[in-house]
Design an enzyme around this catalytic site. Structure first.
Site, short mmCIF file in Angstrom:
data_model
loop_
_atom_site.label_atom_id
_atom_site.label_comp_id
_atom_site.label_asym_id
_atom_site.label_seq_id
_atom_site.Cartn_x
_atom_site.Cartn_y
_atom_site.Cartn_z
N ASN A 162 -89.12 1.93 -11.50
CA ASN A 162 -89.72 1.87 -10.16
C ASN A 162 -91.17 2.32 -10.10
O ASN A 162 -91.71 2.56 -9.02
CB ASN A 162 -88.88 2.70 -9.19
CG ASN A 162 -87.49 2.12 -8.99
OD1 ASN A 162 -87.28 0.92 -9.14
ND2 ASN A 162 -86.52 2.97 -8.68
N ASN A 185 -81.82 2.72 -8.32
CA ASN A 185 -81.86 3.44 -7.05
C ASN A 185 -82.15 2.55 -5.83
O ASN A 185 -82.93 2.92 -4.95
CB ASN A 185 -82.87 4.59 -7.13
CG ASN A 185 -82.29 5.76 -7.91
OD1 ASN A 185 -81.07 5.95 -7.94
ND2 ASN A 185 -83.15 6.52 -8.55
N THR A 295 -82.58 8.06 -14.81
CA THR A 295 -81.75 6.87 -14.62
C THR A 295 -82.18 5.76 -15.57
O THR A 295 -81.34 5.07 -16.15
CB THR A 295 -81.84 6.39 -13.16
OG1 THR A 295 -81.37 7.42 -12.29
CG2 THR A 295 -81.00 5.14 -12.94
N GLY A 296 -83.49 5.60 -15.74
CA GLY A 296 -83.97 4.55 -16.63
C GLY A 296 -83.51 4.73 -18.06
O GLY A 296 -83.10 3.77 -18.72
N TRP A 316 -93.45 3.92 -16.39
CA TRP A 316 -94.81 4.47 -16.57
C TRP A 316 -94.93 5.74 -15.75
O TRP A 316 -95.18 5.71 -14.55
CB TRP A 316 -95.87 3.45 -16.14
CG TRP A 316 -97.28 3.91 -16.41
CD1 TRP A 316 -98.16 4.44 -15.50
CD2 TRP A 316 -97.96 3.89 -17.66
NE1 TRP A 316 -99.35 4.75 -16.11
CE2 TRP A 316 -99.26 4.42 -17.44
CE3 TRP A 316 -97.61 3.49 -18.94
CZ2 TRP A 316 -100.21 4.55 -18.47
CZ3 TRP A 316 -98.55 3.61 -19.96
CH2 TRP A 316 -99.83 4.13 -19.72
N TYR A 329 -96.32 6.64 -7.80
CA TYR A 329 -95.11 7.09 -8.49
C TYR A 329 -94.01 6.03 -8.40
O TYR A 329 -93.40 5.67 -9.40
CB TYR A 329 -94.64 8.41 -7.87
CG TYR A 329 -93.45 9.03 -8.56
CD1 TYR A 329 -93.57 9.60 -9.82
CD2 TYR A 329 -92.20 9.04 -7.95
CE1 TYR A 329 -92.48 10.18 -10.46
CE2 TYR A 329 -91.10 9.61 -8.58
CZ TYR A 329 -91.25 10.17 -9.83
OH TYR A 329 -90.16 10.72 -10.46
N HIS A 330 -93.75 5.55 -7.19
CA HIS A 330 -92.86 4.40 -6.97
C HIS A 330 -93.69 3.26 -6.38
O HIS A 330 -94.60 3.50 -5.60
CB HIS A 330 -91.74 4.74 -5.99
CG HIS A 330 -90.70 5.66 -6.55
ND1 HIS A 330 -89.93 6.48 -5.75
CD2 HIS A 330 -90.29 5.88 -7.82
CE1 HIS A 330 -89.10 7.18 -6.51
NE2 HIS A 330 -89.30 6.84 -7.77
N HIS A 346 -86.18 16.46 -15.17
CA HIS A 346 -86.52 15.36 -16.07
C HIS A 346 -87.77 15.67 -16.89
O HIS A 346 -88.61 16.48 -16.50
CB HIS A 346 -86.74 14.07 -15.28
CG HIS A 346 -85.54 13.64 -14.50
ND1 HIS A 346 -84.30 13.51 -15.07
CD2 HIS A 346 -85.40 13.31 -13.19
CE1 HIS A 346 -83.44 13.11 -14.15
NE2 HIS A 346 -84.08 12.99 -13.00
#
Length: 375
Positions: A162, A185, A295-296, A316, A329-330, A346
């Site tokens: 994302n 998500n 999650t990725g 990224w 960020y997203h 994370h």
């Protein structure tokens, strides 16, 4: 006498290994506790230990932990443009798949199955192991009878992160051309289709998404927005980590209730209790010292089981792109970068470093700029 000595030595070594494993788990539980969690479920840990044969290191060549300098990382992580030559390393991909199978089997661990639970059963949360939940009738109704990926194999898979690096990438058509597309998500796609595509075969939904993106369903308007997003999945797999933390209980139940009440056409899946620690165990064995997989990274690890070739987009974790331009960020909201915080569960730059290494070796394809044919 010699046999007795060997027996004592074996027992001592076994105790040492057990001590080190639990020391590592205690460390991660403490880190997770700082971000709102409490720990890991004992049954998941025991199950992981039973399968954690040591895998051959293929990701980090160094035996020391990877150290990431966060001063200006995007400069250090330049990746060749999409048009440059990249060749799939099938031998390495197969080796990684075999290694991961020593820790988990994605076909089984992607979801708890209906035959393993019944309404009223008590489950300890993975990050709040002192807290429990009872399996509700709604959850039981939505548990799959068989794995949604049973006997599934795909030529190419796209995993769409994302990151705002997707904006103006023109990758939508390329993403949609893959055999199987995984998204994270419940990220919106319709208004960003040119860059992120529309096709969705599996999408994850952390319970926190209900709070962050749908205002905790405070009124009918937000419930309708979520319902429309769920209907748009149209038969896709909806992967809901329902057993992670106590705070997600009500949100999971709200979503389950909506799906049943409105007969939403989705195939629900609820990951096994051992999955997260099995995935972390694999990466730690390969000297990628993550705290808790994103999650990725979870999706990539699972995808190695059923995808011949894996392509990553929107991975990224840096505020600047390769040309030093700002990156959201997203791609769809105004959330700020938080991975540098000590409280963050994370370690995204560290994960990216590992994925970049696999890209360079041909185990996966990582796209962080414009796609071929983008204008």
């Amino acid at each position: 006498m010699q046999l007795q000595f060997r027996s004592w030595m074996l027992a001592a070594l076994t105790l040492l290994v057990v001590f080190l494993i639990f020391a590592d788990i205690s460390e991660i539980e403490e880190e997770i506790g700082n971000s709102g969690g409490r720990g890991t479920i004992r049954s998941a840990v025991n199950s992981l230990h039973s399968k954690s044969n040591r895998a051959e290191v293929v990701i980090n060549g160094s035996s020391s932990p990877a150290v990431v300098d966060r001063s200006n990382e995007s400069i250090k992580h330049n990746i060749q443009p999409a048009s440059s030559k990249w060749r799939h390393n099938q031998t390495l991909s197969l080796r990684i798949r075999k290694q991961i199978l020593k820790f988990l089997d994605a076909e089984k661990d992607i979801s708890v199955l209906k035959g393993t639970l019944k309404p009223g059963d008590i489950i300890h949360y993975i990050f709040d192991r002192d807290s429990t939940m009872n399996v509700s009738q709604n959850l039981y109704e939505l548990l799959p009878r068989t794995s949604p990926l049973k006997n599934k194999h795909f030529g190419t898979c796209a995993i769409v992160g994302n990151s705002g690096v997707l904006l103006n990438s023109g990758c939508g058509q390329e993403i949609d051309a893959h055999s199987f597309v995984i998204r994270c998500n419940l990220a919106p796609v319709q208004e960003y289709a040119r860059d992120v595509g529309l096709k969705t075969d599996l999408v994850t939904m952390n319970p926190s998404v209900i709070q962050r993106a749908f205002e905790d369903l405070v009124n009918a308007t937000w419930r309708e927005k979520l319902l429309q997003r769920l209907h748009s999945l149209n038969g896709s797999i909806l992967w809901i980590p329902a057993f992670m933390a106590r705070g997600g209980k009500e949100r999971v139940e709200w979503v389950n209730e909506l799906i049943l009440k409105h007969h939403v056409n989705v195939r629900t899946a609820y990951p096994s209790l051992r999955l997260l620690h099995a995935v972390r165990g694999y990466w730690l064995t390969n000297k990628v010292h993550i705290k808790r997989p994103t999650t990725g990274l979870l999706m990539y690890t699972l995808a190695t089981r059923f995808c011949k070739q894996i392509y990553l987009y929107g991975f990224w974790p840096f505020p600047l792109d390769q040309n030093q331009n700002p990156v959201k960020y997203h791609y769809y909201d105004s959330l700020k970068y938080g991975y540098t915080s000590q409280a963050s569960p994370h370690t995204m730059p560290l994960e990216f470093k590992a994925l970049k290494s696999l890209h360079e070796q041909g185990a996966l394809k990582l796209t962080v700029g414009q796609c071929d044919g983008a204008t």
